[in-house]
Enzyme design. Structure first.
Site, PDB file in Angstrom:
ATOM      1  N   ASP A 168       0.856  -1.343  -0.003  1.00 34.73           N
ATOM      2  CA  ASP A 168       0.090  -0.052   0.060  1.00 34.73           C
ATOM      3  C   ASP A 168       1.007   1.428   0.062  1.00 34.73           C
ATOM      4  OD1 ASP A 168      -2.773  -0.907   0.175  1.00 34.73           O
ATOM      5  OD2 ASP A 168      -1.953  -1.826   2.123  1.00 34.73           O
ATOM      6  N   SER A 169       2.013   1.209   0.839  1.00 35.43           N
ATOM      7  CA  SER A 169       2.474   2.332   0.894  1.00 35.43           C
ATOM      8  C   SER A 169       3.554   2.908  -0.167  1.00 35.43           C
ATOM      9  CB  SER A 169       3.519   2.225   1.974  1.00 35.43           C
ATOM     10  OG  SER A 169       2.865   2.110   3.378  1.00 35.43           O
TER      11      SER A 169
END
Length: 397
Positions: A168-169
């Site tokens: 996600d990051s």
């Protein structure tokens, strides 16, 4: 708000991690970020991980500097409010399943016609096109399909996950890059807004170095290699006498020589077979054994002191306690004091990257649900009685 993104308006229609993390960084550097949340519940991350008086500590970090407006997206009036906000925005960022905003009447065609300068950042598991576009995709799946999990962990173990939401990051960072490139195009008069299509899988895959050409040309499938850096030697994690571990990167030619001299192995330092990386890789087990034999006979503090003097890159593996108490983190303003509702003080991470003239700033932590609803509706020209009617009818909170 000040900062290099002052004057940039961002609409965030996202939950949990990928879109909110990207929007948070934009907010830290001066963008006005308007977070759209569902009435009553808000973003699920408000209840994720460790809570303080019912609210996630992660929420306070993930949503700092953002304005929260709670809108019922199942109501026509709610959709109309989104359109009004988007009409004056520079960026809209979302991380729903492809097609979800279209079903709400907020697809690209609609928003682009409304605001040709708008950049629409779309984060999804597999992207907006392709045979997998409709599959649900989380960061963990992106890490699996992007190739990083296959190459992570011990050779004979189950491929592990990293202890954070890495997929996600990584997608968030790619989203920021794409958004700013698109906005720059608009602001310099080179063209209109566009769609920035970010896939969790592709964001991980983009970090996989020479994985593809190694396979295509040489038939090499990179495997899990534990704490070592495959194909580059010596670079590994080594035990110390007091039960610690130290990461040592002695993989450039001059650094390797300094490392060998520091551990008392002048024979290896002067051996022409180890003068360059290809020769060292061929006998990496011998080198790792020599280094581990030296580190395991000394406490970690002594190991680090010797290697620092020799100018060899090395470091112990930090826990959060190590990070919080480290003077370098502190001097670089990477550990900041924040205040939660009720006046409770808590340490929070600082801002990255560091800009010399227009650094990022933190003005407030994650807001209460709908804290800015009245302010933002008022900016659209709505009167107090109209705002109250929308609240009473459940359109906003």
């Amino acid at each position: 708000m000040s900062g290099p993104l002052k004057g940039i308006r961002v609409i965030e229609i996202g939950t949990l991690i990928a879109a909110p993390f990207a929007a948070r960084m934009l907010a830290e550097f001066g963008a006005e970020v308007i977070k759209i949340e569902a009435p009553d519940s808000g973003d699920p991350i408000r209840k994720w991980r460790k809570l303080h008086e019912g609210t996630s500590l992660w929420w306070y970090l993930q949503s700092r500097n953002k304005k929260s407006i709670a809108i019922n997206l199942k109501s026509p009036e709610g959709i109309d409010i989104i359109k009004q906000l988007a009409a004056d925005a520079d960026i809209l960022i979302e991380n729903f399943k492809p097609g979800a905003l279209e079903k709400l009447g907020l697809g690209w065609d609609v928003l682009h016609a409304l605001n040709p300068a708008l950049t629409m950042v779309r984060i999804s598991g597999y992207g907006q096109t392709g045979p997998y576009r409709d599959r649900p995709g989380f960061g963990a799946i992106g890490e699996a399909m992007g190739g990083i999990r296959f190459t992570t962990g011990e050779p004979d173990g189950v491929p592990p996950r990293v202890g954070i939401s890495l997929g996600d990051s990584l997608a968030s960072l790619h989203a920021i890059m794409g958004a700013l490139m698109s906005v720059l195009r608009v602001k310099t008069g080179q063209g209109q807004g566009q769609v920035v299509d970010v896939s969790l899988v592709e964001s991980v895959f983009n970090l996989m170095e020479s994985l593809i050409p190694e396979y295509d040309l040489l038939g090499h499938v990179r495997q899990r290699s534990g704490g070592s850096l495959p194909g580059i030697a010596p670079s590994n994690t080594y035990p110390t006498r007091d039960g610690g571990y130290v990461v040592i990167a002695g993989n450039s030619d001059p650094i390797f020589k300094r490392l060998m001299l520091a551990i008392g192995r002048s024979d290896l330092a002067e051996d022409p077979a180890f003068a360059h990386n290809d020769g060292r890789v061929a006998r990496v087990a011998l080198l790792d054994a020599a280094i581990a034999g030296w580190t395991s006979s000394r406490p970690i503090a002594d190991v680090l002191a010797v290697l620092e003097k020799a100018e060899v890159p090395a470091g112990r593996i930090y826990s959060v306690e190590d990070i919080v108490n480290d003077p370098h983190y502190q001097q670089r303003d990477m550990i900041l004091s924040a205040e939660l509702p009720g006046g409770v003080k808590v340490k929070m991470p600082g801002i990255v990257p560091k800009l010399s003239d227009t650094p990022g700033e933190i003005h407030w932590q994650g807001p209460a649900l709908g804290a800015h609803t009245a302010e933002l509706l008022g900016s659209l020209g709505m009167q107090l009685d109209q705002i109250q009617r929308l609240k009473d009818s459940g359109v906003v909170q």
